[in-house]
Design a protein around this motif. Structure first.
Motif, mmCIF file in Angstrom:
data_model
loop_
_atom_site.group_PDB
_atom_site.id
_atom_site.type_symbol
_atom_site.label_atom_id
_atom_site.label_comp_id
_atom_site.label_asym_id
_atom_site.label_seq_id
_atom_site.Cartn_x
_atom_site.Cartn_y
_atom_site.Cartn_z
ATOM 1 N N ARG A 47 29.246 67.928 70.560
ATOM 2 C CA ARG A 47 29.603 67.391 69.242
ATOM 3 C C ARG A 47 29.857 65.899 69.316
ATOM 4 N NH1 ARG A 47 33.939 71.942 68.159
ATOM 5 N NH2 ARG A 47 32.536 73.716 68.196
ATOM 6 N N ARG A 48 30.490 65.458 70.393
ATOM 7 C CA ARG A 48 30.761 64.017 70.517
ATOM 8 C C ARG A 48 29.468 63.239 70.619
ATOM 9 N NH1 ARG A 48 36.231 63.047 71.334
ATOM 10 N NH2 ARG A 48 35.988 60.839 71.728
ATOM 11 N N ALA A 49 28.457 63.845 71.216
ATOM 12 C CA ALA A 49 27.165 63.174 71.313
ATOM 13 C C ALA A 49 26.377 63.317 70.015
ATOM 14 C CB ALA A 49 26.373 63.743 72.483
ATOM 15 N N GLY A 50 26.913 64.089 69.071
ATOM 16 C CA GLY A 50 26.233 64.273 67.801
ATOM 17 C C GLY A 50 25.015 65.168 67.895
ATOM 18 N N ALA A 82 22.735 54.802 73.208
ATOM 19 C CA ALA A 82 22.517 54.694 71.758
ATOM 20 C C ALA A 82 22.034 56.015 71.188
ATOM 21 C CB ALA A 82 21.531 53.570 71.432
ATOM 22 N N LEU A 83 22.742 57.085 71.556
ATOM 23 C CA LEU A 83 22.385 58.399 71.024
ATOM 24 C C LEU A 83 22.778 58.446 69.554
ATOM 25 C CD1 LEU A 83 23.476 60.953 73.757
ATOM 26 C CD2 LEU A 83 21.233 59.994 73.329
ATOM 27 N N ARG A 84 21.804 58.641 68.710
ATOM 28 C CA ARG A 84 22.088 58.742 67.282
ATOM 29 C C ARG A 84 22.495 60.167 66.972
ATOM 30 N NH1 ARG A 84 23.132 54.848 66.724
ATOM 31 N NH2 ARG A 84 22.017 52.872 66.689
ATOM 32 N N PRO A 85 23.666 60.348 66.379
ATOM 33 C CA PRO A 85 24.044 61.709 66.000
ATOM 34 C C PRO A 85 23.040 62.284 65.016
ATOM 35 C CG PRO A 85 25.915 60.238 65.824
ATOM 36 C CD PRO A 85 24.726 59.386 66.091
ATOM 37 N N VAL A 86 22.737 63.557 65.180
ATOM 38 C CA VAL A 86 21.777 64.199 64.284
ATOM 39 C C VAL A 86 22.314 64.167 62.853
ATOM 40 C CG1 VAL A 86 20.590 66.352 63.789
ATOM 41 C CG2 VAL A 86 20.891 65.609 66.148
#
Lengths: 330, 345
Positions: free
Chosen positions: B248-251, B320-324
């Motif tokens: 969840r933290r990584a989206g 720069a992981l964009r949350p879904v």
């Protein structure tokens, strides 16, 4: 008190005008009378004082957002205080308050701060007694303590239950975990009878089984925390186990497959526990810091202390039972 | 006491290469030799500065000559690989890990110049099961010995190293049991796993995940190479994340997979070259593993700068992981629902 909470909510929903007479005629309780003059004029203003209902919604939404963002802390054992306080305990509360009508006795014997070891009798086919003790120590204890329970490895192997148990604060019943929790100042709960206690037939109710090998006593001795004997009355009657289907138990890898008057007969409906009246009594704490950590390796001291705890719980059980007139009415 | 000649294995990969670069930046160290079967990528090679790259296979007795000619006094064995994919299959990986270490230790045993030995091991040697205590310390042994894969390799290698330490009591031996690495630059199974848009998890299980920031890992390795701190140490950050929480933290969006389907699903991911999870890593996803880093703090004298959560957040930011589903959207949804609730009354 609960009625007093409902009144302003209805009054708010109805609009603003008919709320004065309503509040007075229905409630008349202090809480309603107190909030009434404050809420009345404020509801017309731009920033109204949030009603309890509104606060609940705000809290729930904030909780959901935290969960969704993963914005909460979990300790090394996997204990998720946020989830426990906001979801797991509220889910158990109706069972605790309405169904079993649990009464706690001697809550002052549980220390407010620091480590302690709560040792209790185990019964009831499913470990509801452990869950109810956890609710009791959170809701009825002034310091709202979280009980960190030590469970059998079987539980942690189960898919959903094992995960929930960890999040609720349980961990495997083993010496390193117990000592680590107690020296960290946590309140640890242990049911030393294990499966022998929880799965005993109904005719053996309230007869304490063997208390393991006294591992819990040596852990308490090593860490010097007090042992609080805890006697639970009422849990034996929730699922009276009158039979055991051994082949099915072997098939599922379970220690027993219980037959209760309702269980396989009524199918899932048989899983509803009988509404017995419960008493949870916490006895005088037994100090271990006066004995000394070196005695933890002395089997005689450990056995004597184990017996002392066991006897205390058994006697308290007999006393509570003699005072009880009916298993369901108390 | 700074070493004069250091040999680092596995320099073509992140930890070995950056460790060699850090050691080369230390003027007190005379020579830094980096060994690997493949040359490091160009940017890593540039970073390594004056460190010399020796293209050699540690499985080959030639390594003995390298050690004796350069009179190496400190060996950092950082080439243990957990990825069968990059090593060219499970058999090749085992060969590289176990046989390579045996050869290296044999060469070190023959070389009188060697005074210090540092092994990059893994906390996987503790295994992962429902019958284990919640937190492992260095004295504990696994309930079920790892049956195969990386964990078994590491356990065997530690065994060989203990034998080496008995035969060469004059050599100071440091075993560093690292938890899973995370960070913006390092490439591991975990960093790839959390970068998937939908992340498969095991249905009904939520593992506790303990990580270690790549910079902390490098700092620990550097300190072990340049100072004498013999012993076995768990190297892991403070605190844990639950797997679901990390996702969840990584989206990302978790996709729970029933235990029975985990095998086939992980094979699909492996053949699609997305994530190469070995069976013991799959078990890790069931139960997780947390170790006690107390000895690292007290005896080794190192406190990880990043907690597990901070390290993970740094990874999420760095990649720069964009949350879904963006958090702003969630927040605005919350505000809208609150407004609706207010309007209702």
């Amino acid at each position: 008190m609960s009625e007093a909470r409902i009144i302003p909510l209805h009054a708010d929903g109805d609009g603003h005008t008919p709320w004065h007479p309503n509040g007075q005629s229905n409630g008349g309780s202090r809480a309603a009378a107190d909030t009434e003059p404050e809420l009345g004029p404020d509801s017309e203003a731009a920033e109204p004082v949030p009603s309890p209902w509104e606060e609940a919604v705000t809290e729930t939404l904030a909780f959901l957002r935290r969960r969704f963002a993963g914005d909460y802390a979990v300790d090394d054992f996997g204990f998720d205080a946020d989830l426990t306080d906001n979801l797991l305990l509220p889910a158990l509360r109706p069972l605790y308050q309405r169904w079993f009508r649990v009464e706690t006795i001697g809550m002052k014997n549980v220390p407010d701060v620091g480590g302690a070891l709560v040792v209790a009798n185990h019964s009831g086919t499913l470990p509801l007694d452990a869950l109810m003790t956890a609710v009791a120590l959170h809701d009825d204890h002034p310091a709202q303590r979280h009980l960190r329970m030590l469970g059998a490895d079987l539980m942690f192997r189960l898919p959903v239950a094992g995960t929930l148990a960890r999040k609720q604060g349980s961990t495997l019943a083993c010496m390193p975990d117990a000592e680590r929790l107690m020296s960290a100042g946590e309140l640890v709960g242990v049911w030393p009878e294990g499966f022998k206690g929880i799965g005993k037939p109904f005719r053996d109710r309230y007869k304490l089984q063997r208390f393991g090998r006294g591992g819990f006593v040596s852990a308490a001795l090593r860490t010097g925390v007090p042992i609080v004997p805890c006697s639970i009355v009422g849990a034996e009657e929730i699922y009276p186990k009158i039979g055991d289907l051994k082949p099915l138990a072997r098939l599922f890898g379970a220690p027993y497959f219980p037959v209760t008057p309702l269980f396989p007969l009524l199918g899932p409906l048989g899983l509803v526990p009988l509404p017995s009246k419960w008493y949870i009594e916490f006895g005088e704490p037994i100090r271990t810091d006066t004995i000394g950590a070196t005695e933890a390796d002395d089997p005689m001291t450990v056995f004597n202390l184990t017996d002392q705890v066991r006897e205390t719980i058994q006697h308290t059980l007999y006393r509570l039972l003699s005072q009880r007139r009916n298993a369901f009415l108390g | 006491m700074a070493p004069s000649v250091v040999l680092v294995t596995g320099v073509s990969r992140f930890l070995g290469g950056h460790l060699a670069a850090r050691l080369a930046a230390n003027p007190a160290i005379e020579r830094v030799l980096g060994v690997d079967t493949v040359p490091p990528p160009r940017d890593l090679l540039r970073r390594m500065g004056r460190a010399e790259f020796v293209r050699a296979d540690i499985r080959n007795p030639l390594i003995s000559k390298v050690i004796s000619y350069a009179s190496v006094d400190t060996v950092v064995h950082a080439s243990l690989s957990a990825n069968p994919g990059s090593a060219g299959g499970r058999t090749a990986m085992k060969e590289m890990n176990v046989i390579g270490t045996m050869q290296l230790l044999a060469a070190c045993q023959k070389a009188p110049s060697v005074r210090r030995m540092v092994l990059k091991s893994t906390t996987a040697v503790y295994g992962s099961s429902s019958r284990d205590p919640a937190i492992f310390d260095e004295s504990m042994t696994p309930k079920d010995l790892p049956s195969g894969g990386y964990a078994k390799d590491a356990a065997e290698i530690e065994g060989y190293l203990r034998g080496f330490a008995r035969r060469r009591p004059d050599v100071s031996v440091t075993v560093l049991r690292f938890s899973n690495f995370i960070g913006p630059r390092i490439d591991t199974v975990f960093t790839r796993y959390f970068a998937l848009p939908v992340v498969p998890t095991v249905l009904g299980y939520d593992a506790r995940v303990q990580l270690l920031h790549e910079e902390d890992a490098l700092a620990v390795l550097e300190r072990a190479a340049s100072e004498e701190v013999p012993g076995v140490f768990n190297v892991a950050a403070d605190g844990v994340l639950l797997l679901s929480q990390a996702i969840r933290r990584a989206g990302r969006i978790p996709i729970p997979v029933p235990s029975s389907a985990v095998g086939p699903v992980s094979r699909v991911f492996r053949s699609a070259r997305l994530v190469d999870f070995s069976p013991e890593q799959m078990r890790l996803l069931n139960f997780g593993r947390v170790v006690d880093n107390g000895r690292l703090r007290r005896q080794f004298g190192f406190t990880p700068r990043w907690t597990t959560m901070q390290a993970f957040d740094d990874y999420v930011r760095g990649r720069a992981l964009r949350p879904v589903i963006p958090p702003a959207q969630v927040e605005s949804l919350e505000q809208r629902m609150l407004a609706a609730a207010r309007a209702l009354r």
